[in-house]
Design a protein around this motif. Structure first.
Motif, PDB file in Angstrom:
ATOM      1  N   ALA A  28       0.837  -1.199   0.000  1.00  0.00           N
ATOM      2  CA  ALA A  28       0.000   0.000   0.000  1.00  0.00           C
ATOM      3  C   ALA A  28       0.873   1.250   0.000  1.00  0.00           C
ATOM      4  O   ALA A  28       0.526   2.260  -0.606  1.00  0.00           O
ATOM      5  CB  ALA A  28      -0.933  -0.007   1.198  1.00  0.00           C
ATOM      6  N   ASN A  29       2.006   1.203   0.656  1.00  0.00           N
ATOM      7  CA  ASN A  29       2.916   2.349   0.671  1.00  0.00           C
ATOM      8  C   ASN A  29       3.616   2.545  -0.665  1.00  0.00           C
ATOM      9  O   ASN A  29       4.126   3.610  -0.946  1.00  0.00           O
ATOM     10  CB  ASN A  29       3.963   2.181   1.776  1.00  0.00           C
ATOM     11  N   GLN A  30       3.691   1.531  -1.488  1.00  0.00           N
ATOM     12  CA  GLN A  30       4.382   1.607  -2.769  1.00  0.00           C
ATOM     13  C   GLN A  30       3.434   1.914  -3.924  1.00  0.00           C
ATOM     14  O   GLN A  30       3.829   1.867  -5.072  1.00  0.00           O
ATOM     15  CB  GLN A  30       5.111   0.294  -3.046  1.00  0.00           C
ATOM     16  N   ALA A  31       2.193   2.261  -3.649  1.00  0.00           N
ATOM     17  CA  ALA A  31       1.221   2.464  -4.711  1.00  0.00           C
ATOM     18  C   ALA A  31       1.511   3.716  -5.534  1.00  0.00           C
ATOM     19  O   ALA A  31       1.252   3.745  -6.719  1.00  0.00           O
ATOM     20  CB  ALA A  31      -0.188   2.548  -4.127  1.00  0.00           C
ATOM     21  N   GLY A  32       2.048   4.782  -4.928  1.00  0.00           N
ATOM     22  CA  GLY A  32       2.290   6.038  -5.644  1.00  0.00           C
ATOM     23  C   GLY A  32       3.755   6.255  -5.938  1.00  0.00           C
ATOM     24  O   GLY A  32       4.594   5.379  -5.737  1.00  0.00           O
ATOM     25  N   THR A  34       7.294   8.387  -5.351  1.00  0.00           N
ATOM     26  CA  THR A  34       7.958   9.120  -4.270  1.00  0.00           C
ATOM     27  C   THR A  34       8.272  10.535  -4.744  1.00  0.00           C
ATOM     28  O   THR A  34       8.247  10.837  -5.942  1.00  0.00           O
ATOM     29  CB  THR A  34       9.268   8.428  -3.863  1.00  0.00           C
ATOM     30  N   LEU A  35       8.561  11.403  -3.808  1.00  0.00           N
ATOM     31  CA  LEU A  35       8.905  12.779  -4.140  1.00  0.00           C
ATOM     32  C   LEU A  35      10.161  12.827  -5.006  1.00  0.00           C
ATOM     33  O   LEU A  35      10.248  13.612  -5.955  1.00  0.00           O
ATOM     34  CB  LEU A  35       9.105  13.585  -2.857  1.00  0.00           C
ATOM     35  N   LEU A  36      11.103  11.968  -4.734  1.00  0.00           N
ATOM     36  CA  LEU A  36      12.332  11.922  -5.522  1.00  0.00           C
ATOM     37  C   LEU A  36      12.030  11.562  -6.971  1.00  0.00           C
ATOM     38  O   LEU A  36      12.569  12.169  -7.902  1.00  0.00           O
ATOM     39  CB  LEU A  36      13.320  10.916  -4.908  1.00  0.00           C
ATOM     40  N   GLU A  37      11.161  10.593  -7.179  1.00  0.00           N
ATOM     41  CA  GLU A  37      10.802  10.205  -8.546  1.00  0.00           C
ATOM     42  C   GLU A  37      10.107  11.352  -9.274  1.00  0.00           C
ATOM     43  O   GLU A  37      10.395  11.614 -10.450  1.00  0.00           O
ATOM     44  CB  GLU A  37       9.895   8.973  -8.529  1.00  0.00           C
ATOM     45  N   LEU A  38       9.241  12.062  -8.590  1.00  0.00           N
ATOM     46  CA  LEU A  38       8.558  13.197  -9.210  1.00  0.00           C
ATOM     47  C   LEU A  38       9.527  14.316  -9.558  1.00  0.00           C
ATOM     48  O   LEU A  38       9.440  14.922 -10.628  1.00  0.00           O
ATOM     49  CB  LEU A  38       7.466  13.721  -8.281  1.00  0.00           C
ATOM     50  N   VAL A  39      10.490  14.581  -8.682  1.00  0.00           N
ATOM     51  CA  VAL A  39      11.485  15.621  -8.940  1.00  0.00           C
ATOM     52  C   VAL A  39      12.361  15.219 -10.130  1.00  0.00           C
ATOM     53  O   VAL A  39      12.678  16.050 -10.991  1.00  0.00           O
ATOM     54  CB  VAL A  39      12.334  15.891  -7.677  1.00  0.00           C
ATOM     55  N   LEU A  40      12.732  13.966 -10.217  1.00  0.00           N
ATOM     56  CA  LEU A  40      13.549  13.503 -11.341  1.00  0.00           C
ATOM     57  C   LEU A  40      12.793  13.617 -12.658  1.00  0.00           C
ATOM     58  O   LEU A  40      13.358  14.047 -13.675  1.00  0.00           O
ATOM     59  CB  LEU A  40      14.002  12.055 -11.113  1.00  0.00           C
TER      60      LEU A  40
END
Length: 103
Positions: A28-32, A34-40
């Motif tokens: 459930a924690n891995q569904a979205g 991460t902030l790092l992935e969005l920044v990249l």
């Protein structure tokens, strides 16, 4: 091989020794993202835009330059034709029916 009825909803066999509720909570924690992935991803988009925008502007400038050169050649031909017919150059571009902007 694990029988199909004992497999998890994701199609993988359950982990041995780990309670099913902990596995479900971890997924459930891995569904979205991460902030790092969005920044990249945002950084990658900005880098690609930084490359594409100047290339597009250069293409527009080259097209305008080619159009101006074509207008100059057309204007030259009309001026030479007017000079050949009237033995003088026109006082204005309106005399040769020039409707385009000055190149």
């Amino acid at each position: 091989m694990t029988p199909p009825s004992a497999r998890s909803p994701a199609g993988r066999p359950p982990r041995e020794g780990v309670p099913a509720r902990l596995i479900t909570a971890a997924r459930a924690n891995q569904a979205g993202l991460t902030l790092l992935e969005l920044v990249l991803v945002a950084g990658l988009v900005f880098v690609l835009a930084a490359i594409a925008v100047p290339a597009a502007r250069d293409h527009v400038d080259r097209a305008r330059r080619a159009k101006a050169i074509a207008h100059i050649h057309d204007l030259q031909a009309k001026l030479l034709q007017f000079h050949e017919d009237a033995d003088q150059y026109p006082d204005s571009l309106a005399a040769i029916s020039w409707t385009e902007r000055d190149p």
